[in-house]
Design an enzyme around this catalytic site. Structure first.
Site, PDB file in Angstrom:
ATOM      1  N   GLY A 169       0.480  -0.860  -0.020  1.00  0.00           N
ATOM      2  CA  GLY A 169      -0.074   0.340   0.034  1.00  0.00           C
ATOM      3  C   GLY A 169       1.110   1.470  -0.493  1.00  0.00           C
ATOM      4  N   GLU A 202       6.928  -4.961  11.808  1.00  0.00           N
ATOM      5  CA  GLU A 202       6.294  -6.392  11.640  1.00  0.00           C
ATOM      6  C   GLU A 202       5.328  -6.164  10.346  1.00  0.00           C
ATOM      7  OE1 GLU A 202       4.305  -7.172  15.214  1.00  0.00           O
ATOM      8  OE2 GLU A 202       4.222  -5.432  15.983  1.00  0.00           O
ATOM      9  N   LYS A 243      -6.904   7.741  13.200  1.00  0.00           N
ATOM     10  CA  LYS A 243      -7.910   7.874  12.588  1.00  0.00           C
ATOM     11  C   LYS A 243      -7.879   5.959  12.300  1.00  0.00           C
ATOM     12  CE  LYS A 243      -4.280   7.973   8.059  1.00  0.00           C
ATOM     13  NZ  LYS A 243      -4.538   9.372   7.092  1.00  0.00           N
ATOM     14  N   ASP A 269       1.775   3.470  12.014  1.00  0.00           N
ATOM     15  CA  ASP A 269       2.471   4.634  11.346  1.00  0.00           C
ATOM     16  C   ASP A 269       2.353   6.537  12.871  1.00  0.00           C
ATOM     17  OD1 ASP A 269       3.112   6.263   9.186  1.00  0.00           O
ATOM     18  OD2 ASP A 269       0.922   6.661   8.899  1.00  0.00           O
ATOM     19  N   MET A 322       3.498   9.703   3.839  1.00  0.00           N
ATOM     20  CA  MET A 322       5.042   9.798   3.635  1.00  0.00           C
ATOM     21  C   MET A 322       6.061   8.484   2.713  1.00  0.00           C
ATOM     22  SD  MET A 322       6.227  10.771   7.689  1.00  0.00           S
ATOM     23  CE  MET A 322       7.466  11.232   6.797  1.00  0.00           C
ATOM     24  N   ASP A 339      -2.324  11.415  14.772  1.00  0.00           N
ATOM     25  CA  ASP A 339      -2.798  10.739  13.059  1.00  0.00           C
ATOM     26  C   ASP A 339      -3.749  10.031  13.621  1.00  0.00           C
ATOM     27  OD1 ASP A 339      -3.136  10.995  10.480  1.00  0.00           O
ATOM     28  OD2 ASP A 339      -1.444  10.091   9.883  1.00  0.00           O
ATOM     29  N   VAL A 368       4.340   1.490   1.322  1.00  0.00           N
ATOM     30  CA  VAL A 368       4.721  -0.788   2.719  1.00  0.00           C
ATOM     31  C   VAL A 368       5.208  -1.561   1.473  1.00  0.00           C
ATOM     32  CG1 VAL A 368       4.422  -1.729   4.270  1.00  0.00           C
ATOM     33  CG2 VAL A 368       3.861   1.190   3.924  1.00  0.00           C
TER      34      VAL A 368
END
Length: 547
Positions: free
Chosen positions: A237, A309, A356, A376, A241, A354, A244
């Site tokens: 994804g 992980e 969410k 994150d 920033m 952040d 991944v």
């Protein structure tokens, strides 16, 4: 326990030379087995044709002429022995390269000698080029080995040709009487040989450049597929920033998620600083509900990355979008785990900033289902570290507008643990009602709504029953003034645990839900079986929530 990363620690470059050679060794072994095996079969078939009456007509008669068929059989012997040698899988990288060079060089010399002795009027362009280019394009060796083969061809052809001319008078006679070519015997033959050597040199040099290009391409591809000791398998994804990837540790084969910073940031310096800070802050956190950082560094191409992980499951954003609002008992169970993660971070003066739904991941761990991982910490901030002031520019908003607390909308707003609790209240609203507290048409409107508007209570929006106490908790988290909210995550967690529920969420119910709806992998059945064996003990203890 994770070892805290010192503030002065610098990201270091990981060398991948050894691993590249190891991967190349595996490829070289497989390719040599295939090349030698196919070459043996082709030469064997050719010699069978000769044995059944297909004549090889030499241009000149020499003392070797009666054994011409047997001499052609040398190819079968060379490649046959090479194929047998390659049955042993234990050759190292250097030994394989020596075997490759010896076998191909010997085959080239035999080919050149056959042309010089039996067909001195022909330059073996096609056969030599075939061997050189197959080797260059298919066998992964450094360019120095292809240079060695090129030198063998360029020097070997005139050498064996001149030796044959001197050793066998029949060759000189062939050129003298015009059977081969007309003209002065010595001059014509020398010109012919050196012209042939020049053409072979062009082919040989081309094969060297081909080897160099392909070798460098393999190395770049290898570097692109590796981040330090981690082998990249596929993209998972993309976030604000960086990207991944799903990866695997090259030595211990542990599944890993690798995040790589984007290289196209317009504010690269600040982005790199935030990225490095994310790793260092996250690496100091050890709570089981916080994502674990394994490693970080730079790729050979200079990109920053860190390994964490790998989680199998889905985040709260996907969960609610796919299955709708969740019952209050499950929401309480999950939210309390998030509070545990935030409580540790806040105790270290770290604010996430952040929180969410997409940063709260639902997974399974060691037979435990509905296990939360907070992801994150890319916008995390140490509230007592004045050195970080330069990393946050005045007038630049960080966070997600739908869940942004009012104080973050102001240029000089105070950011502290209560900032995360406001965002967590918005996440709780999403879990219970199936939508955020506000449904604005634009990002700016979302910020304005969070500053000025009071949302409806979740129970007024949700299609599922919500206890009044839980309703009150969510609304208290969403208070505009930080002083009116819960003052820390531990206080919020205690309030959640105090909500009276008709049927508390248990591991039995979590396991049943995952068996019907959860993403499954090859270990899914084993995990469910493990859960069945331990679920009684877990339910006797109660929900697994660490503080």
């Amino acid at each position: 326990m994770e070892t805290p990363v010192p503030k002065r620690t610098r990201i270091t470059e990981h060398s991948t030379a050894g691993s590249f050679e190891q991967d190349l060794r595996e490829l070289l072994y497989k390719r040599l087995r295939l090349v030698f095996g196919l070459a043996f079969l082709l030469s064997l078939i050719t010699n069978l044709f000769y044995a059944f009456g297909i004549e090889v007509a030499p241009m000149v008669e020499t003392l070797f002429t009666p054994w011409v068929h047997q001499i052609y059989g040398v190819f079968s012997v060379v490649f046959g022995l090479a194929a047998i040698v390659m049955l042993y899988p234990g050759w190292n990288w250097r030994q394989l390269r020596v075997i490759d060079y010896v076998v191909i060089s010997l085959a080239l010399l035999v080919l050149l000698s056959l042309a010089a002795v039996f067909h001195p009027h022909l330059v073996p362009l096609f056969a030599a080029a075939l061997l050189l280019f197959i080797h260059a394009s298919f066998v992964p060796v450094p360019v120095t080995y292809q240079i060695g083969l090129a030198v063998t061809v360029v020097l070997g052809y005139p050498l064996v040709s001149l030796l044959a001319y001197v050793a066998f008078p029949s060759i000189e006679k062939c050129w003298a009487d015009g059977s081969c070519l007309t003209g002065s015997a010595a001059t014509t033959y020398l010109n012919f040989v050196f012209e042939g050597a020049f053409m072979l040199a062009i082919l040989a040099v081309t094969s060297v450049f081909m080897t160099k290009a392909l070798y460098n391409m393999r190395k770049k591809l290898h570097s692109a597929q590796r981040m330090g000791n981690y082998v990249i398998e596929r993209e998972l994804g993309e976030g604000g920033m960086g990207k991944v990837f799903v990866a695997e540790h090259a030595l211990i084969c542990r599944p890993t998620a690798v995040k790589v910073l984007k290289d196209d940031s317009s504010e690269m310096t600040a982005a790199l600083a935030r990225f490095e800070r994310e790793v260092k802050l996250s690496a100091t956190l050890t709570h089981p509900n916080t994502i674990t950082i394994y490693d970080f560094g730079r790729t050979e191409l200079g990109s920053f990355y860190y390994a964490m992980e790998y989680l199998e499951g889905l985040d709260l954003q996907d969960l609610v979008e796919r299955f709708g609002p969740m019952p209050a008992d499950r929401a309480v169970y999950l939210l309390a785990q998030v509070c545990g993660s935030l409580a540790e971070a806040h105790s270290r003066n770290i604010v996430h900033r952040d929180i969410k739904p997409s940063n709260i991941f639902l997974t399974h761990r060691g037979g435990l289902f509905d296990f939360i991982k907070v992801l994150d910490f890319g916008l995390a901030k140490e509230t007592k570290d004045s050195d970080l002031a330069a990393l946050t520019q005045t007038g630049v908003l960080f966070g997600t507008p739908l869940y942004m607390p009012p104080e973050m909308a102001y240029a000089e707003g105070t950011v502290d643990p209560r900032t995360d609790l406001y965002s967590l209240g918005g996440v709780a609203y999403w879990m219970l009602a199936g939508r955020p507290p506000f449904v604005p048409s634009t990002r700016m409107q979302a910020i304005i709504d969070n500053v000025n508007k009071v949302p409806d209570r979740p129970s007024q929006v949700s299609e599922l029953p919500i206890p009044e106490a839980l309703d009150d908790i969510v609304m208290k988290c969403l208070e505009k003034k930080p002083a009116d909210r819960f003052q820390d995550a531990a206080e919020l967690q205690a309030a959640l645990r105090g909500v009276e529920l008709d049927s508390p969420w248990t591991q039995v119910r979590a396991r049943d839900w995952w068996s019907l709806n959860g993403p499954q992998d090859r270990r899914g059945a084993q995990l469910l079986a493990t859960a069945q064996n331990i679920e009684g003990a877990l339910d006797a203890v109660g929900p697994v929530i660490s503080t």
